[in-house]
Design a protein around this motif. Structure first.
Motif, PDB file in Angstrom:
ATOM      1  N   THR A 297     -91.403   7.326  52.149  1.00 53.37           N
ATOM      2  CA  THR A 297     -90.044   7.566  51.637  1.00 53.37           C
ATOM      3  C   THR A 297     -89.043   7.933  52.728  1.00 53.37           C
ATOM      4  O   THR A 297     -87.875   8.163  52.429  1.00 53.37           O
ATOM      5  N   LEU A 348     -81.011  14.000  44.527  1.00 50.59           N
ATOM      6  CA  LEU A 348     -79.902  13.103  44.868  1.00 50.59           C
ATOM      7  C   LEU A 348     -78.602  13.878  45.025  1.00 50.59           C
ATOM      8  O   LEU A 348     -77.818  13.635  45.958  1.00 50.59           O
ATOM      9  N   PHE A 358     -74.846   7.392  49.393  1.00 52.13           N
ATOM     10  CA  PHE A 358     -75.725   6.415  48.772  1.00 52.13           C
ATOM     11  C   PHE A 358     -75.294   5.012  49.186  1.00 52.13           C
ATOM     12  O   PHE A 358     -74.160   4.608  48.911  1.00 52.13           O
ATOM     13  N   THR A 377     -82.689   4.101  45.075  1.00 48.53           N
ATOM     14  CA  THR A 377     -81.595   4.703  45.829  1.00 48.53           C
ATOM     15  C   THR A 377     -81.901   4.750  47.318  1.00 48.53           C
ATOM     16  O   THR A 377     -82.990   5.172  47.721  1.00 48.53           O
ATOM     17  N   ILE A 379     -80.510   6.527  50.730  1.00 48.58           N
ATOM     18  CA  ILE A 379     -79.672   7.607  51.237  1.00 48.58           C
ATOM     19  C   ILE A 379     -79.470   7.407  52.734  1.00 48.58           C
ATOM     20  O   ILE A 379     -80.442   7.249  53.486  1.00 48.58           O
ATOM     21  N   VAL A 388     -83.852  16.144  51.333  1.00 47.30           N
ATOM     22  CA  VAL A 388     -84.471  14.901  50.867  1.00 47.30           C
ATOM     23  C   VAL A 388     -85.395  14.292  51.918  1.00 47.30           C
ATOM     24  O   VAL A 388     -86.171  13.382  51.612  1.00 47.30           O
ATOM     25  N   VAL A 397     -86.583   6.811  45.821  1.00 43.35           N
ATOM     26  CA  VAL A 397     -85.559   7.286  46.757  1.00 43.35           C
ATOM     27  C   VAL A 397     -86.047   7.103  48.186  1.00 43.35           C
ATOM     28  O   VAL A 397     -87.127   7.581  48.547  1.00 43.35           O
ATOM     29  N   THR A 399     -84.862   7.598  52.219  1.00 41.45           N
ATOM     30  CA  THR A 399     -83.922   8.189  53.160  1.00 41.45           C
ATOM     31  C   THR A 399     -84.067   7.505  54.505  1.00 41.45           C
ATOM     32  O   THR A 399     -85.170   7.447  55.061  1.00 41.45           O
TER      33      THR A 399
END
Length: 488
Positions: A297, A348, A358, A377, A379, A388, A397, A399
């Motif tokens: 992630t 988020l 985002f 999503t 980031i 995050v 999600v 990142t």
């Protein structure tokens, strides 16, 4: 097995399918928020009876020493699971929210196939090793090693890949000669209870050898860590709960296996195909709505190509709209519950509070009024110190973090409390292997390699857990070693 609609599952205790003393509790379809049916709600007394049955089956029968029986029973269980695979598939899609395509792999068919490895291992395993004759301290002695079952195993499992994790504990524990009490997550009781039905109705597994106890009360599962009749606890779940399991088990010095959280990094080196790597990272992070402990992630990319990487990841994630898990093409289904959806949304929101943005996604899909969905999503604009980037989100999600060369990429990857998995992409395989060797993680994927397999051990470093699941190492977690010395 009964049909999915209005199903009512039971406990498996001492070879019998029985109701829960606490009545029943509802299980909900996370894609529709509709109640599917009910599961037996066990109490502490029910758990006590299950532990006693497992203890008696281990102490008073020849289950632990009859390898042929264990192998036959495991093959019977596998055959029953395969015979009922379509019913199990519908239960898994409905209760877990697992995309249909994943039930052909790690959500169902993969774990069922993997039971062959457990049976084959037990059949061919070297249970006794002759170390020959030596003269320690001048005494001529014949030495051998015997490998024996640990005893009663308490297994506590989560909701994200229930068949994979349930069978990855049941299979090797039984193959090694143990008896077991399984406490599955209250979000997915049917997946475990259905296995219990098949054991009771289609196998020769003796009463008490396998007990499956569903309950809405997490405290019922905690009894497995505390009860002195349980010799080992095998737990998969959050690191916070893992700490509690370990602390509870300390009172009786139990053997403890822990497979815990992750915050894994996907490293893209400066010679890699950036677009392909970022697209794969985005796809992986969206699969099953990101509800996997080993999912990478954190996408760690060369600083000079940061914007390009964000754009590539966003293009892929933007095309993976949350969908009905019943549809064959769905990759990103719902989160398991409203509670989990709200938790992910909190992360988020924290990203925006810390100055992130985002590139795609960021909340609930506008076209879905029901179901526990979050948009995939991406980031951007944060470093590895952001919340995050540090904490396990368990949602779709990703990142994106910039690195300044291989050393910095490794530093970022290892700058985590966790050490479960990782990925390296590079056009130079030797370079990728050098980077992989420096990552403090239990599994590494290089350029798309697949480490998930019945014969490959899985587990992590640091706060990602203790021990290994699957593979020969996972089988041997459920064994003790006895040294026997005879004077000659």
């Amino acid at each position: 097995m009964t049909v999915l609609a209005n199903r009512e599952s039971q406990l498996l205790i001492d070879g019998k399918l029985v109701a829960g003393s606490g009545g029943s509790f509802e299980t909900v379809n996370p894609a529709t928020e509709e109640v599917l049916g009910v599961a037996a709600d066990a109490t502490a007394d029910d758990m006590g009876r299950a532990i006693e049955a497992a203890r008696r089956a281990f102490d008073e029968t020849d289950w632990s020493t009859d390898t042929d029986l264990r192998v036959r029973c495991l093959r019977q269980l596998q055959a029953a699971l395969k015979e009922h695979i379509e019913e199990l598939r519908e239960i898994t899609i409905g209760e877990v929210g697992a995309p249909r395509m994943l039930t052909s792999a790690a959500q169902l068919e993969g774990p069922v196939d993997d039971l062959s490895f457990c049976a084959d291992t037990a059949e061919s395993y070297e249970w006794n090793t002759d170390l020959g004759v030596a003269s320690p301290m001048g005494i001529k002695t014949r030495r051998r090693l015997a490998r024996e079952a640990v005893g009663v195993v308490g297994a506590i499992t989560p909701w994200n890949f229930p068949h994979q994790i349930n069978l990855a504990k049941i299979g090797p524990a039984l193959a090694a000669g143990n008896t077991i009490v399984l406490k599955p997550a209250p979000d997915t009781p049917w997946c475990a209870a259905a296995v219990g039905e098949l054991i009771a109705e289609h196998t020769d597994i003796p009463p008490g050898v396998v007990n499956i106890v569903t309950s809405s009360d997490h405290g019922v599962g905690a009894l497995l860590s505390k009860d002195p009749r349980v010799d080992m606890v095998s737990f998969t779940g959050s690191t916070a709960t893992g700490r509690s399991v370990m602390a509870d088990g300390a009172a009786t010095i139990k053997k403890v296996f822990l497979e815990l959280g992750g915050k894994s990094a996907f490293l893209v080196l400066d010679d890699a195909d950036l677009a392909a790597a970022c697209s794969m990272s985005a796809f992986t992070a969206s699969m099953h709505a990101g509800q996997g402990c080993a999912i990478t992630t954190r996408l760690v990319v060369p600083r000079a190509r940061y914007d390009e990487a964000v754009e590539a990841a966003a293009a892929t994630m933007g095309g993976l709209k949350p969908g009905d898990p019943q549809d064959a093409g769905t990759i990103c289904g719902p989160l398991i519950s409203a509670r989990q959806r709200d938790r992910v949304q909190g992360y988020l929101d924290s990203a925006i509070d810390e100055g992130g943005k985002f590139a795609v996604g960021g909340g609930r899909p506008a076209d879905r009024d029901t179901g526990f969905f979050i948009e995939p999503t991406v980031i951007a604009g944060l470093d590895n110190d952001a919340k995050v980037s540090r904490e396990e989100i368990f949602g779709p999600v990703l990142t994106v973090i910039a690195h300044d060369g291989d050393d910095d990429a490794v530093r970022i990857a290892n700058d985590s409390a966790y050490g479960l998995s990782g990925t390296v992409f590079s056009a130079d395989e030797e370079r990728a292997n050098r980077v992989a060797a420096r990552m403090r993680v239990g599994t590494v994927n290089i350029n798309g390699g697949v480490w998930y397999s019945a014969d490959m051990p899985f587990g992590g470093y640091k706060q990602s857990g203790l021990g290994r699941e699957m593979g020969l190492a996972g089988f041997e977690e459920y064994l003790e070693i006895k040294a026997i010395a005879t004077a000659v």
